[in-house]
Each structure stands twice: as C-alpha cells, then as structure tokens.
Write a protein that holds these residues in place. Structure first.
Motif, PDB file in Angstrom:
ATOM      1  N   LYS A  50      -3.495 -63.690  23.518  1.00  0.00           N
ATOM      2  CA  LYS A  50      -2.784 -63.801  24.787  1.00  0.00           C
ATOM      3  C   LYS A  50      -3.136 -62.663  25.744  1.00  0.00           C
ATOM      4  O   LYS A  50      -2.817 -62.716  26.934  1.00  0.00           O
ATOM      5  CB  LYS A  50      -1.272 -63.808  24.519  1.00  0.00           C
ATOM      6  N   GLY A  51      -3.800 -61.614  25.226  1.00  0.00           N
ATOM      7  CA  GLY A  51      -4.244 -60.522  26.077  1.00  0.00           C
ATOM      8  C   GLY A  51      -3.386 -59.276  26.046  1.00  0.00           C
ATOM      9  O   GLY A  51      -3.596 -58.360  26.842  1.00  0.00           O
ATOM     10  N   PHE A  52      -2.431 -59.193  25.121  1.00  0.00           N
ATOM     11  CA  PHE A  52      -1.584 -58.002  25.047  1.00  0.00           C
ATOM     12  C   PHE A  52      -2.342 -56.794  24.508  1.00  0.00           C
ATOM     13  O   PHE A  52      -2.028 -55.657  24.837  1.00  0.00           O
ATOM     14  CB  PHE A  52      -0.350 -58.281  24.186  1.00  0.00           C
ATOM     15  N   PHE A  53      -3.304 -57.040  23.634  1.00  0.00           N
ATOM     16  CA  PHE A  53      -4.191 -55.974  23.157  1.00  0.00           C
ATOM     17  C   PHE A  53      -5.463 -56.607  22.618  1.00  0.00           C
ATOM     18  O   PHE A  53      -5.595 -57.829  22.571  1.00  0.00           O
ATOM     19  CB  PHE A  53      -3.532 -55.075  22.093  1.00  0.00           C
ATOM     20  N   ASN A  54      -6.406 -55.759  22.265  1.00  0.00           N
ATOM     21  CA  ASN A  54      -7.728 -56.210  21.843  1.00  0.00           C
ATOM     22  C   ASN A  54      -7.750 -56.502  20.347  1.00  0.00           C
ATOM     23  O   ASN A  54      -7.349 -55.666  19.538  1.00  0.00           O
ATOM     24  CB  ASN A  54      -8.758 -55.126  22.193  1.00  0.00           C
ATOM     25  N   TYR A  55      -8.237 -57.682  19.979  1.00  0.00           N
ATOM     26  CA  TYR A  55      -8.229 -58.066  18.570  1.00  0.00           C
ATOM     27  C   TYR A  55      -9.065 -57.113  17.721  1.00  0.00           C
ATOM     28  O   TYR A  55      -8.660 -56.757  16.607  1.00  0.00           O
ATOM     29  CB  TYR A  55      -8.733 -59.494  18.374  1.00  0.00           C
ATOM     30  N   GLU A  56     -10.222 -56.704  18.207  1.00  0.00           N
ATOM     31  CA  GLU A  56     -11.076 -55.832  17.416  1.00  0.00           C
ATOM     32  C   GLU A  56     -10.373 -54.512  17.106  1.00  0.00           C
ATOM     33  O   GLU A  56     -10.546 -53.940  16.024  1.00  0.00           O
ATOM     34  CB  GLU A  56     -12.399 -55.582  18.136  1.00  0.00           C
ATOM     35  N   GLN A  57      -9.555 -54.046  18.033  1.00  0.00           N
ATOM     36  CA  GLN A  57      -8.785 -52.831  17.778  1.00  0.00           C
ATOM     37  C   GLN A  57      -7.760 -53.082  16.677  1.00  0.00           C
ATOM     38  O   GLN A  57      -7.572 -52.246  15.786  1.00  0.00           O
ATOM     39  CB  GLN A  57      -8.073 -52.375  19.054  1.00  0.00           C
ATOM     40  N   VAL A  58      -7.102 -54.244  16.742  1.00  0.00           N
ATOM     41  CA  VAL A  58      -6.129 -54.584  15.701  1.00  0.00           C
ATOM     42  C   VAL A  58      -6.809 -54.617  14.339  1.00  0.00           C
ATOM     43  O   VAL A  58      -6.324 -54.023  13.367  1.00  0.00           O
ATOM     44  CB  VAL A  58      -5.475 -55.956  15.980  1.00  0.00           C
TER      45      VAL A  58
END
Length: 276
Positions: free
Chosen positions: A77-85
């Motif tokens: 949804k754009g709340f944060f970056n998946y790669e960072q997660v």
C-alpha cells in the motif's frame, strides 16, 4: 486488479520475509492475507497520505502474531518499503518486530496479547461516533482468540451502544497452536453466539476469496443500528498443499525443500488465477 493473483504475490513476500527473519506465524498469515488485502485495497479509506486524518478508517490487527501479512500489505500500500521490511524483520533493534508496532506508519496500536483488539476497537468506534465522524473501524481476530473473555466483554459493549460503524472479522481457519479449535475450545454455533450479543452476522463461505469478502464488507456498510461481524471461513496455510490445514504450520520456517514446493504451488495457482 486481479486480486486473486495479487494475493499470491503477497504470499510470496510473506514467506520470503519469514525465511529471511528466521521466524513467523506463517499458517495464520496465509489464512488472513486475503482479508487484509480486501480491506486495504478495496474497502478502507486509508493511505500513507491520510494516515493521520481524523476521518480515516481505522484498522486493528488483534491477531497480532500474524503481523507478517500486515507488513506485506502495508508495504504494498506504500506505507514502507518491502525490501526494508524483509531485511530488518525480527532483527535486533528493528521496528519490524514479530507483532504490530505503532512506531511504524499505518499501525494504530500494538497488539499481540490476544483479546485486546475488539475492546480497543469498540472505544475507537464510540469516540468516532461522539465526534460526529462517519468513518469505519475494522478489527481482525483469530478464531482461537475467541476463547478470551475480553472479546465477549467488547462484543457486549458494542451491541449495547449499537456501534454500526464497527466491523469485526473472525479469521475462521479452525486451527490454533495446540490443535483444532473445536477440540481446544469449541465454538459451537458461532454465528448464533455473536447474534445473541446484538451483532449483525455475515458468514463468508470462502474467506480466502476477495470478491466474497468484498461483498460481505459492502453488506456490512448497509447495516444500521448494530455492529457487524464477518465470519470468514478460511484455510490455515492457504496457498500451498505443504501448509494447508496443518496445525504444525502455526509457527514454522520452511526448509529449503519445503520452500521450493511452496513457491511452485504459489506460481501454479497464480497462473491459474491470471487466466480467469
């Protein structure tokens, strides 16, 4: 958007996150992910742009141990970056911990101790109504969680105050960490139980089908004078025959061989969805 195909993209991201982090509640993630994608991409008025607006819709993940599915959906949804997660999940000092953390954007409350989400959501819904707002409040619970007494205190209060801006969802996958829900703590007629507390009850035959879920949430919006509970009949581990309907996958990290088969199943089912 082809939501069925999209769900397998999310499932892949969830499994990769769990493998990278070395832990996670994979079975429940797979059962709840379709509920989350339907809420965030088809129903709720919530985005990174309006995440602090008073009239936003609220979401509480009461079954907080399935946070990996929530992280995957919030990242999409754009709340944060998946790669960072993926890189930081379950690492020492990371904000991407194994339960929802309200230090992260898009997460309203810390959860994890089961039975807290519904009572808190009752308070949010009541406050929104007192402020004259027309937004909605959603909370997702696991069916094993319903053994907590605080759930039914919240249900009683919501019925008493006729909170028609509140929609609860039960991820009814029929399994919990110690086995089948009906052997651990039987729910008997779950719909009748909720109705006895003054709730409008909607049962979804296939709770892993976004179209069926979306229709249920639309129906819930039309109910006035009562809160609504959507009982979503899901499959624990949904998406791969390696995991489906197996209590042992409540919390499990796939081996290399299991991972390969899971990804193969995801690809095949995604391709079948894409052809529909």
């Amino acid at each position: 958007m082809n939501y069925k195909a999209f769900s397998y993209d999310l499932r892949k991201n969830i499994v990769d996150m769990i493998v990278a982090g070395g832990g996670g509640h994979i079975g429940g993630d797979m059962s709840v992910v379709d509920i989350l994608l339907t809420l965030y991409f088809r129903q709720m008025n919530i985005s990174p742009e309006n995440a602090e607006a008073p009239d936003r819709d609220y979401f509480v993940m009461s079954k907080g141990h399935c946070v990996e599915a929530l992280y995957a959906v919030l990242a999409a949804k754009g709340f944060f970056n998946y790669e960072q997660v993926k890189e930081e999940f379950s690492r020492f000092g990371s904000k991407f911990i194994g339960h929802p953390n309200n230090k992260l954007p898009g997460i309203e409350m810390n959860s994890g101790s089961l039975g807290h989400g519904l009572p808190v959501s009752v308070g949010i819904a009541l406050a929104c109504r007192m402020d004259g707002l027309e937004n909605r409040v959603y909370v997702v619970m696991g069916d094993g969680e319903l053994a907590e007494g605080s759930v039914w205190e919240g249900a009683m209060a919501a019925g008493m105050y006729k909170l028609d801006n509140l929609c609860a969802v039960v991820d009814r996958n029929r399994l919990q960490i110690s086995g089948g829900t009906e052997e651990v703590m039987a729910h008997e007629d779950l719909a009748a139980r909720w109705a006895s507390f003054g709730w409008n009850v909607i049962s979804v035959a296939d709770g892993n089908d976004s179209d069926q879920l979306n229709a249920a949430f639309e129906q819930a919006k039309g109910c006035k004078g009562r809160p609504t509970v959507v009982i979503a009949n899901t499959v624990k581990g949904c998406g791969s025959r390696v995991m489906e309907n197996k209590a042992s996958w409540h919390h499990h990290v796939p081996s290399a061989e299991e991972y390969e088969q899971i990804m193969k199943d995801f690809r095949e089912r995604r391709e079948a969805c894409a052809d529909e």
